[in-house]
Design a protein around this motif. Structure first.
Motif, short mmCIF file in Angstrom:
data_model
loop_
_atom_site.label_atom_id
_atom_site.label_comp_id
_atom_site.label_asym_id
_atom_site.label_seq_id
_atom_site.Cartn_x
_atom_site.Cartn_y
_atom_site.Cartn_z
N PRO A 65 -64.86 -37.21 -53.33
CA PRO A 65 -64.36 -37.81 -54.57
C PRO A 65 -64.30 -36.81 -55.74
CG PRO A 65 -66.02 -39.22 -53.59
CD PRO A 65 -65.93 -38.01 -52.72
N ARG A 66 -65.34 -35.99 -55.86
CA ARG A 66 -65.40 -35.15 -57.05
C ARG A 66 -64.28 -34.12 -57.12
NH1 ARG A 66 -70.78 -31.71 -55.53
NH2 ARG A 66 -70.27 -31.48 -53.33
N ILE A 126 -59.69 -37.38 -59.77
CA ILE A 126 -59.54 -38.79 -60.11
C ILE A 126 -60.65 -39.20 -61.07
CG2 ILE A 126 -58.48 -39.55 -57.95
CD1 ILE A 126 -61.47 -40.39 -57.20
N MET A 159 -62.65 -43.02 -62.22
CA MET A 159 -62.68 -44.40 -61.76
C MET A 159 -63.46 -45.27 -62.75
SD MET A 159 -63.38 -45.54 -57.90
CE MET A 159 -63.39 -47.23 -57.35
N LEU A 167 -72.53 -47.99 -65.53
CA LEU A 167 -73.05 -46.99 -66.47
C LEU A 167 -74.45 -46.58 -66.02
CD1 LEU A 167 -71.94 -48.64 -69.82
CD2 LEU A 167 -70.79 -46.85 -68.52
N TYR A 168 -74.83 -45.34 -66.36
CA TYR A 168 -76.17 -44.87 -65.99
C TYR A 168 -77.16 -45.45 -66.99
CZ TYR A 168 -72.90 -41.61 -63.89
OH TYR A 168 -71.84 -41.08 -63.22
N LYS A 177 -79.35 -43.29 -69.42
CA LYS A 177 -78.71 -42.29 -70.27
C LYS A 177 -78.05 -42.95 -71.48
CE LYS A 177 -77.62 -38.99 -66.62
NZ LYS A 177 -78.57 -37.96 -67.09
N ASN A 232 -73.76 -40.60 -70.83
CA ASN A 232 -72.94 -41.24 -69.81
C ASN A 232 -71.56 -40.59 -69.76
OD1 ASN A 232 -73.49 -43.86 -68.16
ND2 ASN A 232 -74.83 -44.00 -69.95
N PHE A 239 -71.71 -36.82 -68.56
CA PHE A 239 -72.37 -36.47 -67.29
C PHE A 239 -71.45 -35.70 -66.34
CE2 PHE A 239 -73.79 -37.53 -62.93
CZ PHE A 239 -75.01 -36.89 -62.98
N GLY A 240 -70.22 -36.18 -66.23
CA GLY A 240 -69.26 -35.51 -65.36
C GLY A 240 -69.01 -34.07 -65.78
N VAL A 252 -71.16 -32.24 -67.50
CA VAL A 252 -72.40 -31.48 -67.28
C VAL A 252 -72.46 -31.02 -65.83
CG1 VAL A 252 -74.92 -31.67 -67.17
CG2 VAL A 252 -73.69 -32.64 -69.11
N THR A 253 -72.14 -31.91 -64.89
CA THR A 253 -72.21 -31.50 -63.49
C THR A 253 -71.15 -30.46 -63.18
OG1 THR A 253 -70.78 -33.31 -62.81
CG2 THR A 253 -73.13 -33.70 -62.66
N ARG A 254 -70.08 -30.45 -63.96
CA ARG A 254 -69.03 -29.45 -63.72
C ARG A 254 -69.20 -28.23 -64.60
NH1 ARG A 254 -66.52 -34.23 -62.57
NH2 ARG A 254 -65.50 -34.18 -60.56
N ARG A 290 -65.80 -42.69 -70.15
CA ARG A 290 -66.31 -41.77 -69.13
C ARG A 290 -65.18 -41.31 -68.21
NH1 ARG A 290 -71.10 -43.98 -65.49
NH2 ARG A 290 -69.43 -45.27 -64.70
N MET A 325 -70.84 -39.89 -58.03
CA MET A 325 -70.12 -39.04 -57.07
C MET A 325 -68.77 -38.62 -57.65
SD MET A 325 -70.48 -40.86 -53.42
CE MET A 325 -72.02 -41.41 -52.77
N VAL A 326 -68.08 -39.60 -58.23
CA VAL A 326 -66.78 -39.28 -58.84
C VAL A 326 -67.00 -38.29 -59.99
CG1 VAL A 326 -64.82 -40.23 -60.12
CG2 VAL A 326 -65.75 -41.48 -58.19
N ASP A 327 -68.13 -38.43 -60.68
CA ASP A 327 -68.46 -37.50 -61.76
C ASP A 327 -68.85 -36.12 -61.26
OD1 ASP A 327 -67.91 -38.65 -64.16
OD2 ASP A 327 -69.86 -39.58 -64.44
N ARG A 356 -81.13 -36.89 -61.44
CA ARG A 356 -80.63 -37.15 -62.79
C ARG A 356 -80.31 -38.62 -63.04
NH1 ARG A 356 -76.36 -32.50 -64.20
NH2 ARG A 356 -77.43 -30.75 -63.22
#
Lengths: 366, 297
Positions: free
Chosen positions: A72-73, A77, A79, A86-87, A90, A95, A98-99, A101-103, A146, B193-195, B205
């Motif tokens: 997926p990542r 996309i 979603m 939502l987390y 956080k 929230n 987050f995407g 940060v991971t990237r 997000r 996962m999408v993130d 996390r």
């Protein structure tokens, strides 16, 4: 440039087949709505596009890339989930970021993206709150935020409005449509609400039992449903379906629905029909094509009949008149001032030019 | 929404109801007493002198508070031939309980997360087998474990005991965390996962911070179990590596000299204090965690 193409997509869970060979071609920038009753496989299909489920067979392309084995990542996309997802630990800001940060997106860029998205969605005052402190509508906005910060090629929405109350749902529906007009990105949107489908989509895919029954623009789906399922699913109140038999008289063709009700078919439709006298058919009449006799300007192909009123259901702008016809319940949409009390006889006028005819056995459009 | 959600509920009135209340509180009070009396006697005895114990009655309060017995229990009581009190053994227990609780809790959380959010073929069978471990009595694994520790060169050491407690505790910690994570929406994991987050990134996390209530329950449980354990301690450690429970036994069951009840009582209380402290400290977080989790969404 990111259209989506599905070729012969199958998905099985154990021995149960959920998606049964779907082909779908979505152009770049389209707003596609997958609609169908619960359990028809629409969410599974969306998860397959997202990469949250693995294909059993077939191929999925996003842009020019086959994404079957891409997680997926890496699919470019974003979603939005039905439950918002939502987390909870956080803040709204975390929230949204987050995407990024991971990237490992640089901090300054993150802040700029949050500023942009939060003012667009009017959540700039909520950034330091936790999801537990937000209302349903606010959570919905955060979930969209997000997705937006990712700036993906494709947006996937999984029943994003179904947890909102009616008023908010209509508001957010408009906002999502605005968003699409503004961003011009491809959107695949899953819903069971046919009104959402009609209002949002550039094209609708009506799904049932793992198949796509019909794929077309909203007008086509509404006015030219390919079969009884599509006809019955789209429209509210649903289309009236009167069972009857064909009756031929020279070149004229009519549908005999019993109880003395014989609906003459318009010439255009009559000439097309090959079926013999007595062939079983279903006559589809949308409620808005039945009104109180004499209340609309006269036109061709009108048919007038009389029935007693069973129940009336005022909705405000219109009143639904429920009556018996052809052995089933039928609904007419009349002006409130034309409605009569239950039990009274009512003169209905049908606009036969808008009538749909289906085969009584196969359910296919004739 | 408020913590006092039941305050406004209309209650039954009348004398019958009041009598029922009185009876209820009387029974509650009785049980309170029943549980408190032994503790009171232990504490009061630990403050008495040996002389007073010999002459006075068991339930009488001490005439003067003396800490001699506590000091002796902590620093100079004889455990076997070594007369350093419980202190070195307390540190043994601390050195054992902290890594054992930490590792078993962390692994349990990881197991629970993998078993619920990364479903794989046979996950249910594996969980059932792990759960089975919770029903295996201590005694059954004594001999095989002793042999295994021997082969690993960990026999009679604290690391060996840590290993035993970690493995034995996994069944429980996995159970706690699995049952917690099963109620966490899968779509949160999907969203992560999408993130772009992977297995461990989602775990540390997103999922672990959500699991604070489960973590507190698990820590209290594991800490109490491991700290209070006697059987593994006595079977898998020797002399200087004994945990405090074993040392306490050696203090109390010494067959030489005069029986110093005050020292025994003080030693028992000292050995029990850490579990009490964990319960009080973690318990407040536990309640707070429950309340925080009660906010919908």
């Amino acid at each position: 440039m990111s259209g989506i193409r599905l070729d012969k997509v199958f998905k099985r869970f154990g021995t149960t087949e959920v998606i049964k060979g779907i082909d779908l071609e979505i152009e770049d920038g389209e707003f596609i709505v997958l609609v169908g009753p619960s359990g028809c496989g629409k969410s599974t299909l969306l998860n397959l596009v997202a990469g949250l489920e693995t294909l059993s067979s077939g191929t999925i392309r996003i842009g020019d890339r086959v994404v079957n084995d891409i997680p997926p990542r890496d699919r470019d996309i974003a979603m939005v989930f039905q439950s918002y997802a939502l987390y909870p630990t956080k803040t709204v800001r975390d929230n949204i970021t987050f995407g990024m940060v991971t990237r490992r997106v640089p901090r300054a860029e993150q802040d700029a993206a949050v500023d942009e998205v939060s003012s667009l969605l009017h959540i700039d005052k909520l950034l330091e709150r936790k999801p537990g402190q937000l209302s349903g509508g606010q959570r919905q906005r955060v979930a969209m935020g997000r997705a937006l910060v990712r700036k993906p090629d494709v947006f996937l929405f999984d029943e994003p409005l179904s947890n909102l109350d009616a008023k908010l749902r209509i508001e957010m529906r408009t906002e999502i449509k605005k968003l699409h007009q503004r961003l011009g990105k491809t959107i695949v949107y899953v819903t069971h609400d046919q009104i959402e489908a009609m209002t949002l989509a550039t094209r609708i895919a009506v799904m049932d039992n793992g198949h796509i029954r019909q794929f077309g623009d909203p007008e086509t789906i509404y006015e030219h449903p390919v079969d009884l399922f599509v006809a019955g699913f789209m429209g509210s109140p649903p289309m009236n379906m009167l069972r009857g038999r064909l009756k031929r008289d020279g070149s004229a063709v009519a549908v005999d629905a019993g109880e003395g009700l014989v609906f003459p078919l318009p010439e255009r439709l009559a000439l097309r029909l090959q079926q013999p006298e007595g062939h079983e058919v279903v006559l589809g009449l949308r409620p808005e094509t039945i009104f109180a006799a004499g209340t609309e300007l006269p036109g061709a192909d009108r048919f007038i009949f009389e029935r007693p009123v069973d129940v009336i259901e005022p909705t405000g702008p219109d009143t639904m008149v429920v009556f018996q016809a052809g052995g089933t319940e039928a609904i007419a949409r009349v002006r409130p001032q034309d409605a009569k009390a239950p039990g009274e006889s009512f003169r209905f006028e049908v606009e036969m030019a808008k009538a749909k005819l289906f085969d009584g056995k196969t359910g296919m459009h004739l | 929404m408020s913590g006092s959600g039941t305050d406004g509920i209309v209650r039954q009135g009348g004398w019958r109801h009041r009598v029922a209340r009185v009876v209820l509180y009387a029974i509650l009070g009785l049980f309170c007493l029943y549980y408190l009396v032994p503790l009171v006697i232990m504490v009061s005895t630990s403050f008495k002198s040996l002389e007073e114990i010999r002459t006075g009655s068991l339930i009488s309060l001490p005439q003067e508070i003396r800490f001699d017995a506590w000091a002796k229990a902590w620093g100079s009581a004889c455990v076997g031939v070594r007369c350093d009190g419980l202190r070195p053994y307390m540190w043994n227990s601390v050195a054992m309980v902290i890594p054992a609780v930490f590792i078993s809790t962390l692994l349990g959380a990881l197991n629970g997360y993998a078993l619920t959010k990364w479903r794989f073929r046979g996950a249910d069978v594996i969980f059932a087998l792990m759960l089975f471990g919770a029903f295996i009595p201590f005694q059954v694994i004594l001999l095989p474990m002793a042999r295994a520790l021997g082969m690993m060169g960990l026999a009679g050491t604290i690391p060996g005991l840590i290993l035993v407690h970690t493995i034995y505790g996994l069944a429980f910690t996995t159970l706690f965390f699995r049952n917690f994570f099963i109620s966490v929406s899968d779509s949160i994991v999907h969203a992560a996962m999408v993130d772009g987050a992977g297995f461990f990134s989602i775990f540390f996390r997103i999922v672990l911070p959500m699991a604070i209530p489960a973590m507190v329950v698990t820590v209290i449980w594991q800490f109490t179990q491991i700290w209070n354990d006697f059987l593994f301690g006595v079977a898998f450690t020797v002399g200087d590596s004994n945990p405090v429970t074993v040392a306490l036994n050696n203090v109390v069951n010494t067959s030489t000299g005069v029986k110093e009840y005050n020292v025994d009582m003080a030693a028992a209380i000292i050995a029990a204090l850490p579990t009490l402290a964990v319960y009080v400290i973690a318990g407040t977080y536990f309640v707070r965690g429950l309340a925080a989790g009660a906010v919908k969404g």
